[in-house]
Design an enzyme around this catalytic site. Sequence first.
Site, PDB file in Angstrom:
ATOM      1  N   ALA A   9       0.833  -1.216   0.000  1.00 60.27           N
ATOM      2  CA  ALA A   9       0.000   0.000   0.000  1.00 60.27           C
ATOM      3  C   ALA A   9       0.867   1.266   0.000  1.00 60.27           C
ATOM      4  CB  ALA A   9      -0.947   0.004   1.195  1.00 60.27           C
ATOM      5  N   PHE A  11       4.328   3.533  -1.583  1.00 59.85           N
ATOM      6  CA  PHE A  11       4.620   4.173  -2.873  1.00 59.85           C
ATOM      7  C   PHE A  11       5.087   3.146  -3.928  1.00 59.85           C
ATOM      8  CE2 PHE A  11       8.336   6.480  -5.027  1.00 59.85           C
ATOM      9  CZ  PHE A  11       7.578   6.898  -6.115  1.00 59.85           C
ATOM     10  N   ILE A  12       6.262   2.573  -3.732  1.00 59.71           N
ATOM     11  CA  ILE A  12       6.782   1.620  -4.722  1.00 59.71           C
ATOM     12  C   ILE A  12       5.911   0.361  -4.732  1.00 59.71           C
ATOM     13  CG2 ILE A  12       8.769   0.182  -5.352  1.00 59.71           C
ATOM     14  CD1 ILE A  12      10.566   2.403  -4.155  1.00 59.71           C
ATOM     15  N   LEU A  34      -0.331  -0.700   7.093  1.00 62.37           N
ATOM     16  CA  LEU A  34      -1.029   0.594   6.972  1.00 62.37           C
ATOM     17  C   LEU A  34      -0.595   1.562   8.049  1.00 62.37           C
ATOM     18  CD1 LEU A  34      -4.669  -0.401   5.885  1.00 62.37           C
ATOM     19  CD2 LEU A  34      -2.725   0.278   4.470  1.00 62.37           C
ATOM     20  N   THR A 124      18.158  -0.562  -1.177  1.00 59.84           N
ATOM     21  CA  THR A 124      18.449   0.817  -1.567  1.00 59.84           C
ATOM     22  C   THR A 124      19.930   1.021  -1.866  1.00 59.84           C
ATOM     23  OG1 THR A 124      18.550   3.072  -0.678  1.00 59.84           O
ATOM     24  CG2 THR A 124      18.558   1.298   0.928  1.00 59.84           C
ATOM     25  N   ASP A 125      20.220   1.991  -2.727  1.00 60.50           N
ATOM     26  CA  ASP A 125      21.627   2.326  -2.997  1.00 60.50           C
ATOM     27  C   ASP A 125      22.279   3.002  -1.784  1.00 60.50           C
ATOM     28  OD1 ASP A 125      20.440   4.845  -3.094  1.00 60.50           O
ATOM     29  OD2 ASP A 125      21.178   5.363  -5.092  1.00 60.50           O
ATOM     30  N   GLU A 126      21.468   3.389  -0.793  1.00 54.09           N
ATOM     31  CA  GLU A 126      22.045   4.072   0.369  1.00 54.09           C
ATOM     32  C   GLU A 126      22.918   3.165   1.218  1.00 54.09           C
ATOM     33  OE1 GLU A 126      19.817   6.780   2.629  1.00 54.09           O
ATOM     34  OE2 GLU A 126      18.653   7.500   0.924  1.00 54.09           O
ATOM     35  N   TYR A 148      18.514   4.737   8.996  1.00 53.86           N
ATOM     36  CA  TYR A 148      17.730   4.113   7.918  1.00 53.86           C
ATOM     37  C   TYR A 148      18.601   3.181   7.072  1.00 53.86           C
ATOM     38  CZ  TYR A 148      16.021   3.573   3.176  1.00 53.86           C
ATOM     39  OH  TYR A 148      15.698   3.038   1.952  1.00 53.86           O
ATOM     40  N   LYS A 152      18.620  -0.957   6.596  1.00 56.09           N
ATOM     41  CA  LYS A 152      18.451  -1.649   5.313  1.00 56.09           C
ATOM     42  C   LYS A 152      19.664  -2.560   5.049  1.00 56.09           C
ATOM     43  CE  LYS A 152      15.585  -1.417   2.620  1.00 56.09           C
ATOM     44  NZ  LYS A 152      14.351  -2.260   2.532  1.00 56.09           N
ATOM     45  N   ASN A 247      20.358  18.625  -6.143  1.00 51.96           N
ATOM     46  CA  ASN A 247      19.014  18.917  -5.618  1.00 51.96           C
ATOM     47  C   ASN A 247      18.509  20.275  -6.086  1.00 51.96           C
ATOM     48  OD1 ASN A 247      19.088  16.487  -4.231  1.00 51.96           O
ATOM     49  ND2 ASN A 247      19.772  17.412  -2.306  1.00 51.96           N
ATOM     50  N   PRO A 272      21.784  15.999   9.470  1.00 49.09           N
ATOM     51  CA  PRO A 272      23.019  15.446  10.057  1.00 49.09           C
ATOM     52  C   PRO A 272      23.495  14.215   9.278  1.00 49.09           C
ATOM     53  CG  PRO A 272      21.282  15.720  11.731  1.00 49.09           C
ATOM     54  CD  PRO A 272      20.649  15.978  10.401  1.00 49.09           C
TER      55      PRO A 272
HETATM   56  O1  DAU Z   1      18.609   6.441  -2.770  1.00 45.15           O
HETATM   57  C1  DAU Z   1      17.447   5.713  -2.470  1.00 45.15           C
HETATM   58  C2  DAU Z   1      16.821   6.346  -1.288  1.00 45.15           C
HETATM   59  O2  DAU Z   1      16.332   7.598  -1.693  1.00 45.15           O
HETATM   60  C3  DAU Z   1      15.708   5.520  -0.675  1.00 45.15           C
HETATM   61  O3  DAU Z   1      16.239   4.341  -0.170  1.00 45.15           O
HETATM   62  C4  DAU Z   1      15.062   6.288   0.472  1.00 45.15           C
HETATM   63  O4  DAU Z   1      13.978   5.578   0.997  1.00 45.15           O
HETATM   64  C5  DAU Z   1      14.591   7.620  -0.037  1.00 45.15           C
HETATM   65  O5  DAU Z   1      14.069   8.365   1.047  1.00 45.15           O
HETATM   66  C6  DAU Z   1      15.704   8.372  -0.716  1.00 45.15           C
HETATM   67  O6  DAU Z   1      16.653   8.863   0.236  1.00 45.15           O
HETATM   68  P1  DAU Z   1      17.132  10.395   0.220  1.00 45.15           P
HETATM   69  O7  DAU Z   1      17.500  10.782   1.594  1.00 45.15           O
HETATM   70  O8  DAU Z   1      18.117  10.638  -0.858  1.00 45.15           O
HETATM   71  O9  DAU Z   1      15.724  11.067  -0.231  1.00 45.15           O
HETATM   72  P2  DAU Z   1      14.997  12.411   0.210  1.00 45.15           P
HETATM   73  O10 DAU Z   1      13.825  12.547  -0.696  1.00 45.15           O
HETATM   74  O11 DAU Z   1      14.742  12.458   1.658  1.00 45.15           O
HETATM   75  O12 DAU Z   1      16.078  13.520  -0.138  1.00 45.15           O
HETATM   76  C7  DAU Z   1      16.616  13.659  -1.436  1.00 45.15           C
HETATM   77  C8  DAU Z   1      17.695  14.731  -1.369  1.00 45.15           C
HETATM   78  O13 DAU Z   1      17.070  15.979  -1.103  1.00 45.15           O
HETATM   79  C9  DAU Z   1      18.693  14.530  -0.271  1.00 45.15           C
HETATM   80  O14 DAU Z   1      19.964  15.030  -0.664  1.00 45.15           O
HETATM   81  C10 DAU Z   1      18.175  15.389   0.875  1.00 45.15           C
HETATM   82  C11 DAU Z   1      17.549  16.554   0.122  1.00 45.15           C
HETATM   83  N1  DAU Z   1      16.386  17.177   0.806  1.00 45.15           N
HETATM   84  C12 DAU Z   1      15.385  16.358   1.224  1.00 45.15           C
HETATM   85  C13 DAU Z   1      14.284  16.900   1.856  1.00 45.15           C
HETATM   86  C14 DAU Z   1      13.166  16.005   2.338  1.00 45.15           C
HETATM   87  C15 DAU Z   1      16.334  18.546   0.944  1.00 45.15           C
HETATM   88  O15 DAU Z   1      17.231  19.294   0.530  1.00 45.15           O
HETATM   89  N2  DAU Z   1      15.248  19.086   1.591  1.00 45.15           N
HETATM   90  C16 DAU Z   1      14.230  18.319   2.070  1.00 45.15           C
HETATM   91  O16 DAU Z   1      13.262  18.875   2.658  1.00 45.15           O
END
Ligand code: DAU
Length: 342
Positions: A9, A11-12, A34, A124-126, A148, A152, A247, A272
Amino acid sequence: MRILVTGGAGFIGSHLVRRLLASEQDSVVNLDALRYSGNLGNLADVTGHARYVFVQGDICDATTVERIVREHRIEAVINCAAETHVDRSIVEPGGFARTDVVGTGVLLEEARKAGVSRFVQVSTDEVYGSVEVGSSREDDRLDPRSPYSASKAGGDLLVRSYWATYGFPVLITRGSNTYGPNQYPEKFVPLFVTNAIDDQPLPLYGDGRYRRDWLSVFDHCGAIEHVLHHGEPGGIYNIGGGNERENIAVAGTILNHLGKPPTLLRFVQDRPGHDRRYAVDCSRLRALGWSPTVPFETGLRATVDWYRDHQEWWRKIKSGEFRAYYEQMYGKRLKDGIPCAS
Ligand code: DAU
């Protein structure tokens, strides 16, 4: 195949369930707890489908998992159930180890006992950590740096141990940053799109020059399905879109598409331990016959349009529990934020 999709339920998971049902050879049981980001509305169009069953439950609950696997004579498991948001893992790490490690362990054990023939772990690639230059290959050392990604990585290690120890036919996919319709608006793309629609500031962490490789959810699900059918048991497969962007550039494209000004951008206090860059080498999956099909600018534009045209979907979320989360995560950050120069 009779497939158990966990977290279906989300996203992916919801896009994957829809895709598997469209193949006409598969039936799907969707097990989802949920919690905050699980949303049955994501699958309203398949509710009542003859080859689809939904069960509300937790992957940590061995009794429920055992019953589903037995009653539905499950042949394959795809584990999409996870706590996934890095920022939440920083403020409340406990639930991440529970779902992403313990839950994965429960699923593995019940699937192994029942003689399931394929187990796909959606990772995840993380788990590779920040990659300043070059790109991560599947056999690289894991170096997760957030609760996180560490959770994983823990799940991935358990999955691998089932191959080494029991010869249980596991597969791991490691996807890059995924975007598309129905993504919970805590993540970068949906947060920025929905804020921009409402003329609210877009909080860019740090200098905004962090880099991610963007992957359409449709390509991501296609890759998972491809690995399910063609992956080598015990194999790990990176999935990337080949769309590395800063970004700040992605934010600019979103603003452009919505006709909103760059003055909405704010540089705010950084996350952080923020990983500077992720990049994956996908040659193993390409050699298996998969490649991405959605050009990033086209996919992003379609995604922005989706959020613009489905405001009831995200406004309901943003007016609920999300408000307290947003205040905690962004209240002070935005107050102290620095507007972008132009
Ligand atoms: O790489 C795969 C991963 O991508 C997934 O395993 C994770 O579940 C997914 O959350 C995502 O991780 P990120 O931390 O890269 O995604 P996020 O959308 O939180 O952030 C993307 C980039 O944008 C990251 O460099 C942090 C930045 N960011 C994020 C948010 C939420 C901002 O600059 N401002 C923000 O408010």
